[in-house]
Design an enzyme around this catalytic site. Structure first.
Site, PDB file in Angstrom:
ATOM      1  N   ASN A   1      48.139  39.189  45.463  1.00  0.00           N
ATOM      2  CA  ASN A   1      48.555  37.799  45.774  1.00  0.00           C
ATOM      3  C   ASN A   1      49.008  37.160  44.434  1.00  0.00           C
ATOM      4  OD1 ASN A   1      49.348  35.447  46.329  1.00  0.00           O
ATOM      5  ND2 ASN A   1      47.309  34.868  47.076  1.00  0.00           N
TER       6      ASN A   1
ATOM      7  N   HIS B   1      46.463  30.913  53.746  1.00  0.00           N
ATOM      8  CA  HIS B   1      45.725  30.847  52.658  1.00  0.00           C
ATOM      9  C   HIS B   1      44.991  29.505  52.513  1.00  0.00           C
ATOM     10  CE1 HIS B   1      44.498  31.239  48.334  1.00  0.00           C
ATOM     11  NE2 HIS B   1      44.580  32.403  48.724  1.00  0.00           N
TER      12      HIS B   1
ATOM     13  N   GLU C   1      44.691  27.767  49.998  1.00  0.00           N
ATOM     14  CA  GLU C   1      45.426  26.998  49.147  1.00  0.00           C
ATOM     15  C   GLU C   1      46.390  26.271  50.106  1.00  0.00           C
ATOM     16  OE1 GLU C   1      46.363  29.731  46.101  1.00  0.00           O
ATOM     17  OE2 GLU C   1      44.296  29.572  45.561  1.00  0.00           O
TER      18      GLU C   1
ATOM     19  N   GLU D   1      38.375  35.184  53.116  1.00  0.00           N
ATOM     20  CA  GLU D   1      38.359  34.800  51.605  1.00  0.00           C
ATOM     21  C   GLU D   1      37.476  33.381  51.753  1.00  0.00           C
ATOM     22  OE1 GLU D   1      41.810  36.035  49.261  1.00  0.00           O
ATOM     23  OE2 GLU D   1      42.415  34.127  50.247  1.00  0.00           O
TER      24      GLU D   1
ATOM     25  N   GLY E   1      39.337  32.447  42.899  1.00  0.00           N
ATOM     26  CA  GLY E   1      39.242  32.008  41.594  1.00  0.00           C
ATOM     27  C   GLY E   1      38.319  31.378  40.690  1.00  0.00           C
TER      28      GLY E   1
ATOM     29  N   SER F   1      37.970  36.471  44.170  1.00  0.00           N
ATOM     30  CA  SER F   1      37.231  36.968  42.728  1.00  0.00           C
ATOM     31  C   SER F   1      37.016  38.663  42.810  1.00  0.00           C
ATOM     32  CB  SER F   1      35.939  36.439  42.398  1.00  0.00           C
ATOM     33  OG  SER F   1      36.429  34.793  41.964  1.00  0.00           O
TER      34      SER F   1
HETATM   35  P1  PGA Z   1      41.373  35.344  43.194  1.00  0.00           P
HETATM   36  O1  PGA Z   1      42.350  35.187  44.474  1.00  0.00           O
HETATM   37  O2  PGA Z   1      41.270  36.953  43.368  1.00  0.00           O
HETATM   38  O3  PGA Z   1      41.920  35.028  42.158  1.00  0.00           O
HETATM   39  O4  PGA Z   1      39.794  34.694  43.542  1.00  0.00           O
HETATM   40  C1  PGA Z   1      42.217  35.546  45.722  1.00  0.00           C
HETATM   41  C2  PGA Z   1      43.160  34.908  46.667  1.00  0.00           C
HETATM   42  O5  PGA Z   1      43.409  33.519  46.553  1.00  0.00           O
HETATM   43  O6  PGA Z   1      43.986  35.510  47.401  1.00  0.00           O
END
Ligand code: PGA
Length: 236
Positions: free
Chosen positions: A8, A93, A95, A163, A169, A201
């Site tokens: 992603n 997601h 976000e 997730e 992140g 992560s």
């Molecule tokens: P990350 O993001 O690997 O940077 O933690 C994963 C994601 O948001 O799909």
């Protein structure tokens, strides 16, 4: 064992980035035992698809609209993504839920659109730290699962990506037993073999140990998917 590894890119990348990123990946992509799905931002889907056409890697998108076409300025439909060769779309997601106010109901409709266009939905679910600390992580995630999955979902057109929001992140990952517990709960709630991915992560330092956990069928990689050498190690 074959697993699915989804990259992603989020809102990252540029023509120069693609030119530098792809060549070192080509050999890893042609020999990996895993299924790889790369999800660049919309403008880079076609260039990345062209650059990877000699490899088995598949292309995915990070979002889509619920309708097939119409007066929705700025939007992109699932059918358009399928028409340009996408095989999957990330949906739900955290976000999108937090920054763009996407509800379970909207996500449910988007998943139906993705299925109607013949693609796989990569459906993200996950609890925040408050929910985990109050002992409600599993309840929260199973509730999201039930509210978001439309009747069209089946193991062939859907991935569920667990997730935890606090792991995205941050460089912090759940304990292996926390991943095992959540993936078992998802498996039991689904009552089928819909593949379960872990995301949050994931790096070359932890991917191998996460990929062997029970009911982990793959990983969803954000930040680490943008570093060619690191991503190469993850896809092995
Ligand atoms: P990350 O993001 O690997 O940077 O933690 C994963 C994601 O948001 O799909």
């Amino acid at each position: 064992m074959t697993k699915t590894i989804v990259a992603n890119w989020k809102m990252n990348g540029s023509p120069n980035f693609i030119e530098e990123f792809i060549p070192p990946l080509l050999s890893a992509l042609s020999t990996t035992q895993h299924k790889i799905i790369i999800c660049p931002p919309f403008p880079f889907i076609l260039p990345v698809r062209n650059a990877l056409k000699s490899t088995p890697a598949l292309l995915g998108a990070q979002n889509c609209h619920t309708d097939v076409k119409g007066a929705f300025t700025g939007e992109v439909s699932a059918q358009m993504l399928a028409d340009i060769g996408c095989k999957a779309v990330i949906v739900g997601h955290s976000e999108r839920r937090t920054l763009f106010g996407e509800s379970d109901e909207l996500i449910n409709t988007k998943i139906s659109a993705i299925h109607a266009a013949g693609m796989r939905a990569i459906v993200c679910v996950g609890e925040n730290m408050r929910m985990r600390e109050s002992g409600k992580a599993i309840e929260t995630v199973i509730q999201q699962l039930k509210a978001t999955l439309p009747p069209s979902s089946n193991p062939k057109n859907t991935f569920i990506a667990y997730e935890p929001i606090w792991a995205i992140g941050t460089g912090v990952t759940p304990l292996p037993e926390e991943i095992i517990e959540m993936h078992l709960a998802l498996f039991e709630a689904l009552k089928n073999t819909t593949p379960l991915l872990y995301g949050g992560s994931v790096t070359d330092q932890n991917s191998a140990e996460i990929l062997v956990l029970p009911h982990v069928d793959g990983v969803l990689v954000g930040g680490a998917s943008l570093k060619a050498d690191v991503f190469q190690k993850i896809i092995g």
